[in-house]
Scaffold this active site. Sequence first.
Site, PDB file in Angstrom:
ATOM      1  CG  PHE A 146      -0.117 -56.075   8.533  1.00 56.58           C
ATOM      2  CD1 PHE A 146       0.688 -55.948   7.444  1.00 56.58           C
ATOM      3  CD2 PHE A 146      -1.451 -55.149   8.358  1.00 56.58           C
ATOM      4  CE1 PHE A 146       0.465 -55.108   6.454  1.00 56.58           C
ATOM      5  CE2 PHE A 146      -1.613 -54.256   7.501  1.00 56.58           C
ATOM      6  CZ  PHE A 146      -1.118 -54.209   6.632  1.00 56.58           C
ATOM      7  CG  ASP A 231      -2.505 -52.425  15.627  1.00 49.54           C
ATOM      8  OD1 ASP A 231      -3.744 -52.167  15.509  1.00 49.54           O
ATOM      9  OD2 ASP A 231      -1.688 -52.340  14.562  1.00 49.54           O
ATOM     10  CE  LYS A 260      -7.870 -53.191   8.962  1.00 51.69           C
ATOM     11  NZ  LYS A 260      -7.667 -52.636   7.629  1.00 51.69           N
TER      12      LYS A 260
END
Length: 406
Positions: A146, A231, A260
């Site tokens: 994801f 990531d 984030k």
Amino acid sequence: MNSIVDSRTPSAVAEAERYTAHNYHPLPVVIAEAEGCWVTDVDGRRYLDFLSGYSALNFGHRHPGLIAAAHAQLDKLTLTSRAFIHDQFAEFCQRLAALTGQDLVLPMNTGAEAVETAIKVARKWGYQVKGVPDGQAKIIVAADNFHGRTTTIISFSTDEDARADFGPYTPGFEIVPYGDLEALADAVDEYTVAVLLEPIQGEAGVLVPPDGYLSGVRALCSQRNVLFLADEIQSGLARTGRTFAVDHEDVRPDMHIMGKALGGGIVPVSAVAASREVLGVLQPGQHGSTFGGNPLACAVGIEVVKLLETGEYQKRSTELGGLLHEQLRALMGRGVTAVRGRGLWAGVDIDPGVMSGRQASEKLMARGMLAKDTHGTTIRLAPPLVIEEDEISWAVRQLAEVIGAA
């Protein structure tokens, strides 16, 4: 607290459903205030936040230092675009480069933008530095990944909910099993420019790869002249007990991809960091973002990096994560079939014969604890790193009682 009859929640939920696209399936809680690890809904009921905005709130809700930095910057300057340089930009990029051990930083806004940036830079590096023929660059990714929801990113997703009906899909990607170094090695060829991986797969259920996998990926990429793109949007910035999840194997990727928590739960901030050789392939006009690296984002981002420089949050995640995982493992065979994760991050598989992950999340919400399900029977736990021991124990007790293990 209001009575059930006077509750504002049902009407607030109904209004949200009426005026928004149904691209999420949120729990029926309407949050109005928050502080630290706790949130309060429109009816005055408090909940322990055990999701942290999918790790966007690593430092808790409304961290005083981060809020102060935002307030101070709001009184001075919020946006210039990248047409000009502002006085917060250099310090943010310098501190983030030092934190990652890289030369250069390119700030963006969202995690998906940072991943798109990594893809573009890797392809350009492949053509200009490695010498791959134009239009032939290949990036290898892992199954069950994801990395975001843009058209290009969902093109290499194996999640049909994320991918179906959004084609035609972007070519140039090859999918291999996560954690399988041999399959990865077999997939690398002369056209491969990068390997893009989550060091721990979050959306898939907090999947930790086998020991030695990340160091093996690093060695393979170095041997075959391929970029390793890590990531760390969810796994990074102290969530797993180290600054980055790759640090557990003493690995430095060719590019750190961050987001984030970099915005401190206040503003969307993302970035990629890499060597001068890699990020230096970009020239003016070839990539950008009006809001990327804006003064407000940089002011908050500077304070986030300062918090990470102390090592306090990495230590908290390690120590409190040990407590969390110890208590969760005690539920194995008593309604829980598996516990995975690292630091203050866990994927918990609920026995499907007991209930679904969604049902568990709803029952936890009724007890004053917020978590979220994924892939049917799994719930993800990621409390803010400012959580205390007694709050962790209380949360695990709620889970135990919900699944009948108390």
